[in-house]
Enzyme design. Structure first.
Site, PDB file in Angstrom:
ATOM      1  N   LYS A   1     -11.214 -13.702 -16.336  1.00  0.00           N
ATOM      2  CA  LYS A   1     -11.648 -14.027 -18.109  1.00  0.00           C
ATOM      3  C   LYS A   1     -10.860 -14.875 -17.905  1.00  0.00           C
ATOM      4  CE  LYS A   1     -13.795 -11.267 -20.784  1.00  0.00           C
ATOM      5  NZ  LYS A   1     -15.252 -11.593 -21.267  1.00  0.00           N
TER       6      LYS A   1
ATOM      7  N   GLY B   1       1.194  -1.028  -0.147  1.00  0.00           N
ATOM      8  CA  GLY B   1      -0.349   0.191   0.158  1.00  0.00           C
ATOM      9  C   GLY B   1       0.866   1.489   0.041  1.00  0.00           C
TER      10      GLY B   1
ATOM     11  N   GLU C   1       4.879 -10.200  -6.451  1.00  0.00           N
ATOM     12  CA  GLU C   1       3.913 -11.285  -7.070  1.00  0.00           C
ATOM     13  C   GLU C   1       3.605 -10.665  -8.600  1.00  0.00           C
ATOM     14  OE1 GLU C   1       2.415  -7.139  -5.289  1.00  0.00           O
ATOM     15  OE2 GLU C   1       3.811  -9.145  -4.427  1.00  0.00           O
TER      16      GLU C   1
ATOM     17  N   HIS D   1       7.987  -6.627  -3.674  1.00  0.00           N
ATOM     18  CA  HIS D   1       6.687  -8.152  -4.054  1.00  0.00           C
ATOM     19  C   HIS D   1       6.668  -9.177  -5.065  1.00  0.00           C
ATOM     20  CE1 HIS D   1       3.661  -3.715  -3.072  1.00  0.00           C
ATOM     21  NE2 HIS D   1       5.004  -3.532  -3.177  1.00  0.00           N
TER      22      HIS D   1
ATOM     23  N   ASP E   1     -18.377 -14.649 -21.279  1.00  0.00           N
ATOM     24  CA  ASP E   1     -18.562 -15.271 -19.899  1.00  0.00           C
ATOM     25  C   ASP E   1     -20.228 -15.151 -19.852  1.00  0.00           C
ATOM     26  OD1 ASP E   1     -16.599 -13.717 -20.054  1.00  0.00           O
ATOM     27  OD2 ASP E   1     -17.805 -11.194 -19.645  1.00  0.00           O
TER      28      ASP E   1
ATOM     29  N   CYS F   1       4.726  -6.040   1.264  1.00  0.00           N
ATOM     30  CA  CYS F   1       5.306  -4.627   2.132  1.00  0.00           C
ATOM     31  C   CYS F   1       4.864  -3.779   3.407  1.00  0.00           C
ATOM     32  CB  CYS F   1       5.251  -4.247   0.047  1.00  0.00           C
ATOM     33  SG  CYS F   1       5.766  -2.363  -0.092  1.00  0.00           S
ATOM     34  N   TYR F   2       3.799  -2.870   2.450  1.00  0.00           N
ATOM     35  CA  TYR F   2       3.360  -2.557   3.245  1.00  0.00           C
ATOM     36  C   TYR F   2       2.672  -3.520   4.793  1.00  0.00           C
ATOM     37  CZ  TYR F   2      -0.111   0.586   6.242  1.00  0.00           C
ATOM     38  OH  TYR F   2      -0.500   1.151   7.797  1.00  0.00           O
TER      39      TYR F   2
END
Length: 546
Positions: A401, A81, A197, A195, A253, A108-109
Protein backbone atom coordinates in the site's frame (compact mmCIF):
# COMPACT_ATOMS: atom_id res chain seq x y z
CA UNK A 1 -28.84 -1.28 -22.31
CA UNK A 2 -27.91 -1.27 -18.64
CA UNK A 3 -30.76 -1.79 -16.23
CA UNK A 4 -29.09 0.62 -13.80
CA UNK A 5 -29.15 4.41 -13.96
CA UNK A 6 -26.00 5.64 -15.71
CA UNK A 7 -24.50 9.11 -15.88
CA UNK A 8 -21.26 10.07 -17.57
CA UNK A 9 -18.65 12.59 -16.45
CA UNK A 10 -15.78 13.88 -18.55
CA UNK A 11 -12.85 16.32 -18.46
CA UNK A 12 -15.18 19.01 -19.81
CA UNK A 13 -17.24 18.78 -16.63
CA UNK A 14 -14.18 19.21 -14.41
CA UNK A 15 -11.34 21.01 -16.23
CA UNK A 16 -7.71 20.84 -15.16
CA UNK A 17 -6.91 17.14 -15.58
CA UNK A 18 -3.38 15.76 -15.61
CA UNK A 19 -1.53 16.02 -18.94
CA UNK A 20 -0.58 12.60 -20.25
CA UNK A 21 3.15 12.53 -21.07
CA UNK A 22 4.57 9.24 -22.31
CA UNK A 23 7.11 7.49 -20.10
CA UNK A 24 10.36 6.27 -21.64
CA UNK A 25 10.61 2.50 -21.76
CA UNK A 26 12.56 0.89 -18.92
CA UNK A 27 13.69 -2.71 -18.58
CA UNK A 28 11.93 -4.78 -15.95
CA UNK A 29 13.87 -5.22 -12.72
CA UNK A 30 15.09 -8.70 -11.95
CA UNK A 31 13.61 -9.74 -8.60
CA UNK A 32 15.24 -10.61 -5.33
CA UNK A 33 13.28 -13.73 -4.40
CA UNK A 34 12.38 -14.27 -0.74
CA UNK A 35 11.83 -18.00 -0.21
CA UNK A 36 9.17 -18.38 2.49
CA UNK A 37 9.87 -21.20 4.94
CA UNK A 38 6.83 -20.32 7.02
CA UNK A 39 8.30 -17.40 8.92
CA UNK A 40 5.91 -14.73 10.16
CA UNK A 41 8.41 -12.20 8.82
CA UNK A 42 8.76 -13.36 5.20
CA UNK A 43 6.69 -10.40 4.00
CA UNK A 44 8.75 -8.11 6.19
CA UNK A 45 11.98 -9.29 4.53
CA UNK A 46 10.49 -8.46 1.13
CA UNK A 47 9.50 -5.02 2.40
CA UNK A 48 12.95 -4.31 3.80
CA UNK A 49 14.50 -5.22 0.45
CA UNK A 50 12.17 -2.78 -1.27
CA UNK A 51 13.04 -0.12 1.29
CA UNK A 52 16.59 -0.55 0.02
CA UNK A 53 15.18 0.39 -3.44
CA UNK A 54 15.58 -3.14 -4.77
CA UNK A 55 12.61 -5.08 -6.18
CA UNK A 56 11.58 -8.26 -4.33
CA UNK A 57 8.99 -11.03 -4.56
CA UNK A 58 7.95 -13.81 -2.16
CA UNK A 59 7.95 -17.42 -3.36
CA UNK A 60 7.00 -20.62 -1.48
CA UNK A 61 9.64 -23.05 -0.23
CA UNK A 62 8.01 -25.72 -2.41
CA UNK A 63 9.35 -24.00 -5.54
CA UNK A 64 12.04 -26.08 -7.25
CA UNK A 65 15.43 -24.70 -8.22
CA UNK A 66 14.20 -24.66 -11.82
CA UNK A 67 11.14 -22.65 -10.73
CA UNK A 68 13.32 -20.12 -8.95
CA UNK A 69 15.80 -19.75 -11.79
CA UNK A 70 12.96 -19.36 -14.30
CA UNK A 71 12.21 -16.03 -12.61
CA UNK A 72 15.75 -14.86 -13.46
CA UNK A 73 16.47 -13.72 -9.87
CA UNK A 74 19.10 -11.12 -9.12
CA UNK A 75 19.52 -12.69 -5.68
CA UNK A 76 17.72 -15.09 -3.33
CA UNK A 77 16.98 -14.76 0.39
CA UNK A 78 16.03 -17.84 2.42
CA UNK A 79 13.65 -16.78 5.20
CA UNK A 80 13.33 -18.03 8.74
CA UNK A 81 10.78 -20.63 9.74
CA UNK A 82 9.38 -22.57 12.72
CA UNK A 83 10.80 -26.00 11.81
CA UNK A 84 13.92 -27.83 12.92
CA UNK A 85 16.09 -28.90 9.99
CA UNK A 86 16.06 -32.41 11.48
CA UNK A 87 12.29 -32.70 11.92
CA UNK A 88 10.42 -35.17 9.72
CA UNK A 89 9.04 -33.37 6.70
CA UNK A 90 10.96 -30.16 7.43
CA UNK A 91 11.56 -27.90 4.41
CA UNK A 92 14.97 -28.32 2.85
CA UNK A 93 17.14 -26.50 0.34
CA UNK A 94 18.29 -28.28 -2.79
CA UNK A 95 22.13 -27.97 -2.88
CA UNK A 96 21.83 -27.30 -6.62
CA UNK A 97 20.59 -23.82 -5.74
CA UNK A 98 24.05 -22.88 -4.53
CA UNK A 99 25.66 -24.00 -7.79
CA UNK A 100 23.49 -21.71 -9.92
CA UNK A 101 25.72 -18.65 -9.47
CA UNK A 102 22.93 -16.58 -7.87
CA UNK A 103 23.84 -14.67 -4.67
CA UNK A 104 22.06 -16.20 -1.65
CA UNK A 105 21.48 -14.95 1.89
CA UNK A 106 20.16 -17.35 4.54
CA UNK A 107 18.29 -15.96 7.56
CA UNK A 108 17.61 -18.00 10.73
CA UNK A 109 16.10 -21.29 9.48
CA UNK A 110 17.28 -20.43 5.97
CA UNK A 111 20.79 -20.01 7.40
CA UNK A 112 20.66 -23.43 9.03
CA UNK A 113 19.16 -25.09 5.95
CA UNK A 114 21.93 -23.58 3.83
CA UNK A 115 24.61 -24.83 6.23
CA UNK A 116 23.15 -28.33 6.25
CA UNK A 117 22.76 -28.48 2.47
CA UNK A 118 26.39 -27.47 1.97
CA UNK A 119 27.86 -29.96 4.44
CA UNK A 120 28.01 -27.88 7.61
CA UNK A 121 26.87 -29.10 11.03
CA UNK A 122 23.56 -28.07 12.60
CA UNK A 123 22.66 -29.34 16.07
CA UNK A 124 20.95 -28.51 19.35
CA UNK A 125 23.16 -26.49 21.68
CA UNK A 126 20.89 -26.87 24.67
CA UNK A 127 20.76 -23.09 24.86
CA UNK A 128 17.92 -21.51 22.96
CA UNK A 129 18.11 -17.85 22.03
CA UNK A 130 14.98 -15.73 21.82
CA UNK A 131 14.72 -11.96 21.67
CA UNK A 132 17.59 -9.52 22.11
CA UNK A 133 20.89 -11.42 21.98
CA UNK A 134 24.50 -10.25 22.13
CA UNK A 135 26.74 -11.36 19.26
CA UNK A 136 30.46 -10.95 18.80
CA UNK A 137 31.66 -10.05 15.31
CA UNK A 138 34.96 -11.83 14.66
CA UNK A 139 35.31 -10.94 10.96
CA UNK A 140 32.97 -8.36 9.48
CA UNK A 141 33.36 -9.67 5.94
CA UNK A 142 30.75 -8.39 3.48
CA UNK A 143 27.40 -8.59 5.25
CA UNK A 144 28.62 -7.19 8.57
CA UNK A 145 30.88 -4.50 7.13
CA UNK A 146 30.63 -1.37 9.23
CA UNK A 147 29.34 -3.26 12.27
CA UNK A 148 30.86 -2.89 15.74
CA UNK A 149 32.60 -5.91 17.22
CA UNK A 150 29.75 -6.32 19.74
CA UNK A 151 26.10 -5.73 18.89
CA UNK A 152 22.62 -6.79 19.94
CA UNK A 153 20.42 -8.65 17.45
CA UNK A 154 17.02 -10.37 17.50
CA UNK A 155 17.25 -14.16 17.71
CA UNK A 156 14.55 -16.84 17.62
CA UNK A 157 15.98 -20.36 17.38
CA UNK A 158 16.70 -23.65 19.14
CA UNK A 159 19.05 -25.37 16.67
CA UNK A 160 22.36 -23.72 15.82
CA UNK A 161 25.16 -24.06 13.29
CA UNK A 162 28.17 -25.69 14.99
CA UNK A 163 30.47 -25.90 12.00
CA UNK A 164 30.42 -23.82 8.82
CA UNK A 165 30.53 -25.60 5.45
CA UNK A 166 33.87 -25.94 3.75
CA UNK A 167 35.04 -22.70 2.15
CA UNK A 168 33.01 -20.45 4.48
CA UNK A 169 34.44 -17.86 6.86
CA UNK A 170 32.81 -17.52 10.29
CA UNK A 171 31.83 -13.88 10.85
CA UNK A 172 30.13 -13.88 14.26
CA UNK A 173 29.33 -16.00 17.30
CA UNK A 174 26.95 -15.83 20.26
CA UNK A 175 26.48 -17.75 23.49
CA UNK A 176 24.07 -20.17 21.85
CA UNK A 177 25.38 -20.07 18.28
CA UNK A 178 28.99 -21.16 17.70
CA UNK A 179 28.48 -19.97 14.11
CA UNK A 180 26.10 -17.00 14.10
CA UNK A 181 27.08 -15.69 10.65
CA UNK A 182 29.20 -16.88 7.75
CA UNK A 183 30.03 -16.18 4.13
CA UNK A 184 31.72 -17.60 1.07
CA UNK A 185 32.56 -14.39 -0.72
CA UNK A 186 33.82 -16.11 -3.87
CA UNK A 187 30.55 -18.01 -4.38
CA UNK A 188 28.48 -15.05 -3.08
CA UNK A 189 26.81 -17.13 -0.37
CA UNK A 190 26.02 -15.50 2.97
CA UNK A 191 24.04 -16.23 6.12
CA UNK A 192 23.08 -14.92 9.56
CA UNK A 193 21.38 -16.70 12.44
CA UNK A 194 19.44 -13.63 13.57
CA UNK A 195 16.59 -11.65 12.00
CA UNK A 196 18.03 -8.53 10.33
CA UNK A 197 14.60 -7.59 8.95
CA UNK A 198 13.10 -6.65 12.34
CA UNK A 199 13.55 -3.27 13.98
CA UNK A 200 14.89 -5.02 17.11
CA UNK A 201 18.08 -5.74 15.15
CA UNK A 202 19.27 -2.10 14.97
CA UNK A 203 21.91 -2.77 12.31
CA UNK A 204 19.78 -5.28 10.42
CA UNK A 205 18.87 -3.04 7.50
CA UNK A 206 22.55 -2.22 7.06
CA UNK A 207 23.33 -5.97 6.87
CA UNK A 208 20.60 -6.50 4.26
CA UNK A 209 21.86 -3.59 2.21
CA UNK A 210 25.43 -4.91 2.45
CA UNK A 211 24.20 -8.18 0.98
CA UNK A 212 22.19 -6.49 -1.76
CA UNK A 213 24.69 -3.82 -2.79
CA UNK A 214 28.05 -5.46 -2.07
CA UNK A 215 27.34 -9.18 -1.94
CA UNK A 216 24.93 -9.30 -4.89
CA UNK A 217 26.18 -6.20 -6.68
CA UNK A 218 22.71 -4.68 -7.10
CA UNK A 219 21.95 -1.02 -7.63
CA UNK A 220 19.32 0.76 -5.49
CA UNK A 221 17.35 1.85 -8.54
CA UNK A 222 13.83 0.57 -7.94
CA UNK A 223 11.53 3.50 -7.18
CA UNK A 224 8.07 4.83 -8.09
CA UNK A 225 9.37 6.32 -11.33
CA UNK A 226 10.69 2.92 -12.40
CA UNK A 227 7.40 1.29 -11.48
CA UNK A 228 5.48 3.73 -13.65
CA UNK A 229 7.80 3.31 -16.64
CA UNK A 230 7.83 -0.48 -16.41
CA UNK A 231 4.09 -0.81 -15.91
CA UNK A 232 3.26 1.61 -18.72
CA UNK A 233 5.37 -0.51 -21.05
CA UNK A 234 3.75 -3.75 -19.86
CA UNK A 235 0.22 -2.35 -20.08
CA UNK A 236 0.76 -1.18 -23.64
CA UNK A 237 2.16 -4.56 -24.61
CA UNK A 238 -0.76 -6.39 -22.97
CA UNK A 239 -3.61 -4.18 -24.16
CA UNK A 240 -2.49 -3.13 -27.65
CA UNK A 241 -5.35 -1.27 -29.38
CA UNK A 242 -8.15 -2.88 -27.36
CA UNK A 243 -10.57 -1.01 -25.17
CA UNK A 244 -10.27 -1.19 -21.39
CA UNK A 245 -12.62 -0.56 -18.51
CA UNK A 246 -11.61 0.02 -14.92
CA UNK A 247 -13.63 -0.71 -11.85
CA UNK A 248 -13.13 2.55 -9.96
CA UNK A 249 -14.01 2.58 -6.27
CA UNK A 250 -12.47 5.97 -5.49
CA UNK A 251 -9.92 4.45 -3.12
CA UNK A 252 -6.20 4.83 -3.61
CA UNK A 253 -5.72 1.38 -5.16
CA UNK A 254 -8.19 1.61 -8.03
CA UNK A 255 -7.47 5.31 -8.56
CA UNK A 256 -3.72 4.77 -8.95
CA UNK A 257 -4.32 1.71 -11.15
CA UNK A 258 -6.62 3.76 -13.37
CA UNK A 259 -4.12 6.62 -13.56
CA UNK A 260 -1.38 4.19 -14.59
CA UNK A 261 -3.51 2.61 -17.31
CA UNK A 262 -4.60 6.00 -18.58
CA UNK A 263 -0.94 7.02 -18.76
CA UNK A 264 -0.38 3.95 -20.92
CA UNK A 265 -3.41 3.85 -23.25
CA UNK A 266 -5.23 7.17 -22.88
CA UNK A 267 -8.72 7.30 -24.35
CA UNK A 268 -8.90 3.51 -24.69
CA UNK A 269 -9.82 3.54 -20.98
CA UNK A 270 -13.28 4.11 -19.57
CA UNK A 271 -13.66 4.05 -15.80
CA UNK A 272 -16.82 2.58 -14.35
CA UNK A 273 -17.81 3.62 -10.86
CA UNK A 274 -20.39 1.27 -9.41
CA UNK A 275 -22.51 2.73 -6.65
CA UNK A 276 -23.41 -0.57 -5.05
CA UNK A 277 -25.09 1.02 -2.07
CA UNK A 278 -22.32 -0.22 0.22
CA UNK A 279 -20.42 3.08 0.25
CA UNK A 280 -19.83 5.47 3.11
CA UNK A 281 -21.64 8.78 3.34
CA UNK A 282 -20.77 11.22 0.54
CA UNK A 283 -18.34 8.91 -1.25
CA UNK A 284 -20.17 8.57 -4.56
CA UNK A 285 -20.22 12.33 -5.08
CA UNK A 286 -16.57 12.68 -4.02
CA UNK A 287 -15.40 9.99 -6.43
CA UNK A 288 -17.25 11.46 -9.40
CA UNK A 289 -15.93 14.96 -8.78
CA UNK A 290 -12.39 14.53 -7.43
CA UNK A 291 -11.14 11.77 -9.69
CA UNK A 292 -12.44 13.22 -12.94
CA UNK A 293 -11.12 16.66 -11.97
CA UNK A 294 -7.63 15.31 -11.32
CA UNK A 295 -7.25 12.92 -14.22
CA UNK A 296 -9.72 13.93 -16.91
CA UNK A 297 -10.77 10.34 -17.57
CA UNK A 298 -14.16 9.41 -18.95
CA UNK A 299 -16.22 8.12 -16.04
CA UNK A 300 -19.43 6.12 -16.26
CA UNK A 301 -21.36 6.09 -12.98
CA UNK A 302 -23.70 3.14 -12.52
CA UNK A 303 -26.36 3.13 -9.83
CA UNK A 304 -26.68 -0.55 -8.91
CA UNK A 305 -27.82 -0.24 -5.31
CA UNK A 306 -31.01 -2.26 -5.69
CA UNK A 307 -29.24 -4.99 -7.64
CA UNK A 308 -26.63 -5.58 -4.91
CA UNK A 309 -29.14 -5.52 -2.08
CA UNK A 310 -31.30 -8.10 -3.86
CA UNK A 311 -28.29 -10.35 -4.41
CA UNK A 312 -27.15 -10.07 -0.77
CA UNK A 313 -30.58 -10.62 0.76
CA UNK A 314 -30.64 -13.49 3.24
CA UNK A 315 -26.87 -14.08 3.23
CA UNK A 316 -24.75 -13.81 6.40
CA UNK A 317 -21.62 -15.86 5.68
CA UNK A 318 -18.62 -13.52 5.07
CA UNK A 319 -17.11 -15.53 2.20
CA UNK A 320 -20.51 -15.81 0.51
CA UNK A 321 -21.05 -12.08 0.77
CA UNK A 322 -17.61 -11.33 -0.66
CA UNK A 323 -18.15 -13.66 -3.59
CA UNK A 324 -21.63 -12.26 -4.30
CA UNK A 325 -20.26 -8.73 -4.34
CA UNK A 326 -17.38 -9.78 -6.60
CA UNK A 327 -19.75 -11.57 -8.97
CA UNK A 328 -22.16 -8.64 -9.19
CA UNK A 329 -19.29 -6.23 -9.82
CA UNK A 330 -18.23 -8.24 -12.83
CA UNK A 331 -21.76 -8.52 -14.18
CA UNK A 332 -22.20 -4.75 -13.95
CA UNK A 333 -18.84 -4.29 -15.69
CA UNK A 334 -19.94 -6.60 -18.50
CA UNK A 335 -23.10 -4.54 -18.97
CA UNK A 336 -21.04 -1.34 -18.88
CA UNK A 337 -18.63 -2.75 -21.48
CA UNK A 338 -21.49 -3.35 -23.89
CA UNK A 339 -22.56 0.26 -23.35
CA UNK A 340 -19.02 1.48 -24.09
CA UNK A 341 -18.92 -0.50 -27.33
CA UNK A 342 -22.37 0.73 -28.37
CA UNK A 343 -21.36 4.32 -27.73
CA UNK A 344 -18.23 3.83 -29.83
CA UNK A 345 -20.39 3.04 -32.83
CA UNK A 346 -21.12 0.03 -34.94
CA UNK A 347 -17.43 -0.66 -35.56
CA UNK A 348 -16.27 0.04 -32.01
CA UNK A 349 -13.48 -2.12 -30.67
CA UNK A 350 -14.33 -4.89 -28.25
CA UNK A 351 -13.70 -4.27 -24.55
CA UNK A 352 -11.26 -7.04 -23.67
CA UNK A 353 -9.65 -5.90 -20.43
CA UNK A 354 -10.68 -5.05 -16.89
CA UNK A 355 -8.36 -2.97 -14.69
CA UNK A 356 -8.29 -3.75 -10.99
CA UNK A 357 -6.37 -2.27 -8.09
CA UNK A 358 -5.23 -5.62 -6.72
CA UNK A 359 -2.30 -5.27 -4.28
CA UNK A 360 0.31 -7.75 -3.08
CA UNK A 361 -1.36 -8.26 0.34
CA UNK A 362 -4.63 -9.11 -1.49
CA UNK A 363 -2.80 -11.81 -3.45
CA UNK A 364 -1.01 -13.21 -0.39
CA UNK A 365 -4.15 -13.33 1.79
CA UNK A 366 -6.22 -14.89 -0.99
CA UNK A 367 -3.80 -17.80 -1.29
CA UNK A 368 -1.34 -16.22 -3.72
CA UNK A 369 -1.74 -19.04 -6.22
CA UNK A 370 1.40 -20.65 -4.83
CA UNK A 371 0.31 -22.63 -1.82
CA UNK A 372 -0.14 -19.76 0.63
CA UNK A 373 -2.94 -20.01 3.18
CA UNK A 374 -6.26 -18.55 2.04
CA UNK A 375 -7.08 -16.06 4.81
CA UNK A 376 -10.08 -14.59 3.01
CA UNK A 377 -11.16 -14.03 -0.57
CA UNK A 378 -10.57 -10.45 -1.67
CA UNK A 379 -13.33 -9.55 -4.11
CA UNK A 380 -10.82 -8.82 -6.87
CA UNK A 381 -8.74 -11.97 -6.30
CA UNK A 382 -10.52 -14.96 -4.79
CA UNK A 383 -13.99 -13.52 -5.25
CA UNK A 384 -14.07 -13.32 -9.04
CA UNK A 385 -16.52 -15.57 -10.91
CA UNK A 386 -15.17 -18.52 -12.90
CA UNK A 387 -16.76 -17.30 -16.14
CA UNK A 388 -15.05 -13.92 -16.15
CA UNK A 389 -15.29 -12.44 -19.67
CA UNK A 390 -12.36 -10.03 -19.34
CA UNK A 391 -8.62 -10.44 -19.15
CA UNK A 392 -7.33 -8.63 -16.07
CA UNK A 393 -4.90 -5.73 -16.03
CA UNK A 394 -3.45 -5.45 -12.52
CA UNK A 395 -0.56 -2.97 -12.56
CA UNK A 396 -0.28 -2.81 -8.74
CA UNK A 397 -0.35 -6.56 -8.10
CA UNK A 398 3.23 -6.68 -6.78
CA UNK A 399 3.05 -3.53 -4.63
CA UNK A 400 2.36 -2.83 -0.97
CA UNK A 401 0.00 0.00 0.00
CA UNK A 402 2.68 2.55 0.88
CA UNK A 403 4.37 1.87 -2.47
CA UNK A 404 1.05 2.48 -4.24
CA UNK A 405 0.75 5.84 -2.50
CA UNK A 406 4.24 6.78 -3.68
CA UNK A 407 3.35 5.81 -7.26
CA UNK A 408 0.12 7.80 -7.03
CA UNK A 409 1.93 10.94 -5.92
CA UNK A 410 4.46 10.46 -8.71
CA UNK A 411 1.57 10.23 -11.20
CA UNK A 412 0.04 13.45 -9.94
CA UNK A 413 -3.02 11.89 -8.29
CA UNK A 414 -4.26 14.43 -5.67
CA UNK A 415 -3.31 13.86 -2.05
CA UNK A 416 -6.98 13.79 -1.03
CA UNK A 417 -7.23 10.51 -2.95
CA UNK A 418 -3.73 9.15 -2.34
CA UNK A 419 -4.01 9.53 1.43
CA UNK A 420 -7.59 8.36 1.71
CA UNK A 421 -7.92 5.64 4.32
CA UNK A 422 -8.16 2.16 2.76
CA UNK A 423 -11.71 1.05 2.10
CA UNK A 424 -12.45 -2.53 1.02
CA UNK A 425 -13.96 -3.25 -2.38
CA UNK A 426 -16.98 -5.00 -0.81
CA UNK A 427 -17.52 -1.81 1.18
CA UNK A 428 -19.86 -1.74 4.17
CA UNK A 429 -21.15 -5.16 3.13
CA UNK A 430 -18.33 -6.77 5.13
CA UNK A 431 -18.61 -4.30 8.02
CA UNK A 432 -22.12 -5.47 8.83
CA UNK A 433 -21.91 -8.71 10.78
CA UNK A 434 -25.06 -10.41 9.58
CA UNK A 435 -27.43 -9.83 6.69
CA UNK A 436 -26.96 -6.63 4.68
CA UNK A 437 -30.13 -4.53 4.46
CA UNK A 438 -30.82 -0.94 3.48
CA UNK A 439 -31.79 -0.06 7.06
CA UNK A 440 -28.60 -1.53 8.53
CA UNK A 441 -26.50 0.28 5.93
CA UNK A 442 -28.09 3.58 6.93
CA UNK A 443 -27.25 2.93 10.58
CA UNK A 444 -23.64 2.03 9.83
CA UNK A 445 -23.19 4.97 7.45
CA UNK A 446 -24.32 7.39 10.13
CA UNK A 447 -21.99 5.92 12.78
CA UNK A 448 -19.06 5.77 10.37
CA UNK A 449 -19.52 9.39 9.30
CA UNK A 450 -19.34 10.53 12.92
CA UNK A 451 -16.17 8.54 13.60
CA UNK A 452 -14.44 9.86 10.47
CA UNK A 453 -15.48 13.44 11.21
CA UNK A 454 -14.10 13.35 14.76
CA UNK A 455 -10.82 11.68 13.72
CA UNK A 456 -10.30 14.36 11.08
CA UNK A 457 -11.19 17.12 13.54
CA UNK A 458 -8.58 15.72 15.96
CA UNK A 459 -5.92 15.70 13.22
CA UNK A 460 -5.46 11.93 13.41
CA UNK A 461 -6.03 10.97 9.76
CA UNK A 462 -2.31 10.46 9.07
CA UNK A 463 -1.66 8.75 12.43
CA UNK A 464 -3.87 5.76 11.75
CA UNK A 465 -3.97 3.36 8.81
CA UNK A 466 -7.74 3.19 8.90
CA UNK A 467 -10.61 2.96 11.34
CA UNK A 468 -13.33 0.57 10.21
CA UNK A 469 -16.62 0.94 12.04
CA UNK A 470 -18.36 -2.42 12.34
CA UNK A 471 -22.07 -2.95 13.02
CA UNK A 472 -22.89 -6.10 14.99
CA UNK A 473 -26.26 -6.38 13.34
CA UNK A 474 -27.21 -9.73 14.85
CA UNK A 475 -26.26 -8.66 18.39
CA UNK A 476 -28.37 -6.54 20.71
CA UNK A 477 -27.74 -5.28 24.21
CA UNK A 478 -29.80 -3.48 26.82
CA UNK A 479 -29.18 0.23 27.24
CA UNK A 480 -30.67 3.34 28.80
CA UNK A 481 -31.37 6.29 26.54
CA UNK A 482 -33.65 9.18 27.44
CA UNK A 483 -34.45 7.51 30.81
CA UNK A 484 -35.93 4.58 28.92
CA UNK A 485 -34.84 1.02 28.27
CA UNK A 486 -33.39 0.34 24.83
CA UNK A 487 -32.40 -2.85 23.10
CA UNK A 488 -30.00 -1.64 20.45
CA UNK A 489 -27.01 -2.66 18.40
CA UNK A 490 -23.35 -2.24 19.33
CA UNK A 491 -20.82 -0.82 16.90
CA UNK A 492 -17.10 -1.57 17.04
CA UNK A 493 -14.34 0.96 16.40
CA UNK A 494 -11.29 -0.70 14.81
CA UNK A 495 -8.49 1.92 14.60
CA UNK A 496 -5.28 0.31 13.35
CA UNK A 497 -1.74 1.33 12.44
CA UNK A 498 0.15 -0.49 9.69
CA UNK A 499 2.71 -0.05 6.93
CA UNK A 500 1.29 -2.45 4.37
CA UNK A 501 -1.78 -4.24 5.83
CA UNK A 502 0.16 -7.51 6.17
CA UNK A 503 0.52 -6.84 9.91
CA UNK A 504 -1.19 -4.22 12.05
CA UNK A 505 -1.58 -3.04 15.62
CA UNK A 506 -4.49 -1.21 17.17
CA UNK A 507 -3.98 2.54 17.41
CA UNK A 508 -3.97 4.08 20.88
CA UNK A 509 -6.40 6.89 20.19
CA UNK A 510 -6.75 9.64 22.83
CA UNK A 511 -9.46 8.84 25.35
CA UNK A 512 -11.18 12.17 24.83
CA UNK A 513 -11.52 11.48 21.10
CA UNK A 514 -12.93 8.01 21.77
CA UNK A 515 -15.34 9.49 24.32
CA UNK A 516 -16.56 12.11 21.84
CA UNK A 517 -17.10 9.52 19.12
CA UNK A 518 -19.01 7.25 21.50
CA UNK A 519 -21.18 10.03 22.86
CA UNK A 520 -22.07 11.36 19.43
CA UNK A 521 -22.88 7.95 17.97
CA UNK A 522 -25.14 6.91 20.85
CA UNK A 523 -26.82 10.33 20.85
CA UNK A 524 -27.24 10.74 17.10
CA UNK A 525 -27.82 7.18 15.88
CA UNK A 526 -30.90 5.89 17.75
CA UNK A 527 -30.38 2.25 16.77
CA UNK A 528 -26.95 2.12 18.49
CA UNK A 529 -26.67 2.09 22.28
CA UNK A 530 -23.13 0.79 22.78
CA UNK A 531 -19.72 1.62 21.26
CA UNK A 532 -16.82 -0.78 21.83
CA UNK A 533 -13.12 -0.70 20.89
CA UNK A 534 -11.28 -3.54 19.12
CA UNK A 535 -7.75 -3.85 20.58
CA UNK A 536 -6.64 -6.91 18.58
CA UNK A 537 -3.46 -6.88 16.51
CA UNK A 538 -3.02 -8.57 13.11
CA UNK A 539 -2.25 -11.41 13.51
CA UNK A 540 -4.29 -12.95 15.07
CA UNK A 541 -7.16 -10.79 13.81
CA UNK A 542 -7.51 -9.32 10.33
CA UNK A 543 -8.13 -5.60 9.91
CA UNK A 544 -11.67 -6.08 8.59
CA UNK A 545 -13.97 -8.28 10.63
CA UNK A 546 -15.15 -10.22 7.57
Amino acid sequence: MLDQAVRTASRADYPGGVTQTPEPPSPAHRPVLVVDFGAQYAQLIARRVREANVYSEIVPHTATVADLLAKDPAAIILSGGPSSVYATGAPFVDPALFEAGVPVLGICYGFQAMAQALGGTVAQTGQREYGGTAVQVTDAGTVLAGSPDAQTVWMSHGDAVHAAPEGFEVLATSAGSPVAAFEDRERRLFGVQWHPEVKHSPLGQKALENFLYEGAGLAPDWNPGNVIAEQVERIRAQVGDARVICGLSGGVDSSVAAALVQRAVGDQLTCVFVDHGLLRSGEAEQVEKDFVASTGVRLKVVDARDRFLRALAGHTDPETKRKIIGREFIRVFEDAAREVVAEAGEHGDEVKFLVQGTLYPDVVESGGGEGAANIKSHHNVGGLPDDLQFALVEPLRTLFKDEVRAVGLELGVPEVIVWRQPFPGPGLGIRIIGEVTAERLDVLRAADAIAREELTKAGLDRDIWQCPVVLLADVRSVGVQGDGRTYGHPVVLRPVSSEDAMTADWTRLPYDVLATISTRITNEVPEVNRVVLDVTSKPPGTIEWE
